[in-house]
Design an enzyme around this catalytic site. Sequence first.
Site, PDB file in Angstrom:
ATOM      1  N   TRP A 517      40.275  42.607  32.403  1.00 13.88           N
ATOM      2  CA  TRP A 517      40.603  43.563  31.343  1.00 13.88           C
ATOM      3  C   TRP A 517      40.534  42.950  29.941  1.00 13.88           C
ATOM      4  CZ3 TRP A 517      44.159  43.221  35.602  1.00 13.88           C
ATOM      5  CH2 TRP A 517      43.929  44.180  36.596  1.00 13.88           C
ATOM      6  N   HIS A 518      39.656  41.980  29.767  1.00 14.02           N
ATOM      7  CA  HIS A 518      39.507  41.319  28.473  1.00 14.02           C
ATOM      8  C   HIS A 518      38.171  41.685  27.819  1.00 14.02           C
ATOM      9  CE1 HIS A 518      42.501  37.919  29.810  1.00 14.02           C
ATOM     10  NE2 HIS A 518      43.065  39.112  29.698  1.00 14.02           N
ATOM     11  N   TYR A 519      37.668  42.863  28.100  1.00 15.61           N
ATOM     12  CA  TYR A 519      36.375  43.259  27.531  1.00 15.61           C
ATOM     13  C   TYR A 519      36.498  43.462  26.018  1.00 15.61           C
ATOM     14  CZ  TYR A 519      38.480  47.891  28.367  1.00 15.61           C
ATOM     15  OH  TYR A 519      39.333  48.969  28.404  1.00 15.61           O
TER      16      TYR A 519
END
Length: 588
Positions: A517-519
């Site tokens: 979830w680090h896009y």
Amino acid sequence: MKFSTWRSVSIISFTILAFLGSGYSQQAPRYSFLNQAAEAPAISYYDYIIIGGGTAGCPLAATLSQNYKVLLLERGDSPYGNKNVSNMMNFPDTLQDTSPTSAAQRFVSEDGVINSRARVLGGGSCLNAGFYTRASPNYVREAGWDGRLANESYEWVEKIVVFEPTMPQWQTALKEGLLEVGVTPFNGFTYDHEFGTKIGGTIFDSDGNRHTAADLLEYANPEGLTVLLHARVSRILFKVKGRSRPQAYGVIFWDKYGRKHKAYLNKGTDNEIILSAGALGSPQLLILSGIGSRDQLEALNITAILDQPMVGQGMSDNPMNAIFVPSPNPVATTLIQVVGITKFGCFIEGASGSNFVVSGSNSNGAPGRNFGMFSPQTGQLATVPPKERTPEAIARAVEAMNSLQEYHFQGGFILEKTRGPLSTGFLKLKNRNINENPSVTFNYFKEPEDLVRCVRGIEAIESIIKSPGFSNFTYSDVQMATLLNISTHFPVNTLPRSSEDTRSPEQYCRDTVMTIWHYHGGCQVGQVVDLDYKVIGTDALRVVDGSTFRFSPGTNPQATVMMLGRYMGVKIQNERFARQQAKRRTNS
């Protein structure tokens, strides 16, 4: 219990990963400025309009409200009182909830990787694993940030939302394993990003309460701030007639009842609209407002305000791969607390526990277990052909998983996150509906170096599992090939599994790629915005959030995104004050 027992439960091994974002939330603060968009007037005026009450938007709004009239528009609801957000054992419910009001809006990239975007005040800080760590000094320099102001902004955040975690035995064993395999030195407890192994900060306090970016609104001036929930911004308005550059002057937003509202900037050349809607939301809204590739705008029948083909480009998501490690001994439930920052391009972390699976009820109301985003109910069983993912097949999988004993879930997982990454993709709109996710392609492992880094990370995890320091939490007769098989067959993505030998670390990386979830990307500095985060070619419009990043900062970006909100709020105020002072001197 022999290790062979675990062969029968391979399908549930990665249910642990649902625990990555769990946490509690403290009692709701009494924010006098927090209202529903439905209560807003049809037309209103402000000095600053901030779109997106997330990890950057909240600290930005709190800072600007000290001296100016600020409107913060959040499409989601408050995190306070939401049991799916506030209680760690209910976290899987958030990921599994596909309703329009869920705090997590699921999307699946064109690569086939299951992902989520936040839809709640506080943004991703309401959904993540709580790990807090700053960006490296080199990252700060390359971003062009003032080092002193960046440090002061980090400290401003840390006073409210960051704590030192306790260290249960499993995390201590992971720390020892990292050091024994050469991820040295041990840097102790620190927020700083340094090579070696460290204990990082956490946004969970000693009572298990989650503290989020929404808590930073405690800094706000109540007289200067209005926060509207369930406010869906559909378009930014521009003045173009008689101007060499389009100037943003207002927004159109809709409340939960479908009523239209307009908010305009007050008169004055210093007033601005600031996009903080995240790596998907900010480029999406720019395109919907007429700033994007002319070809895409024409295809969607959107009036072109500015031909800017770089909007939506440079999309990246850090690949995550993990290995489940069953334990012969009981383990405490832990989130991410220890990280190994390697010199070969990946970060190694872990989480543990025997209660990753929570009690719930099945479709008939009978007791059951909730397996979160990896639940059979999601229909994302990668090993089952799509046409065979019938309700009956899913029901059989649910029954099998619910029949497992609690000890089957005893253990932890060790993951690696690829630094950077170097691989990039793009975002495109499917239609003009602001409520629908855009199409996103991240191109995981397109660049060979990303795959090399993943392989090095998997090899390091294998060494940690075999290290003396970790021996109390793994079976002595465990074979790495068995662990890889267990992890490979769990439905962590929608990609078809390769028929190749899973003992190939390269194939394992490709087959089990997940998001952490680090896009980021889509409105990058130097491409879409300048060094002051102003949208190039426009006036009175900025983007301040993770969409401006080329690479993910540190091991977890939330600290730096919150810092950036505060940093830019201070910088905008200081520069505005300096202009006003200069104008007064000129007039006098």
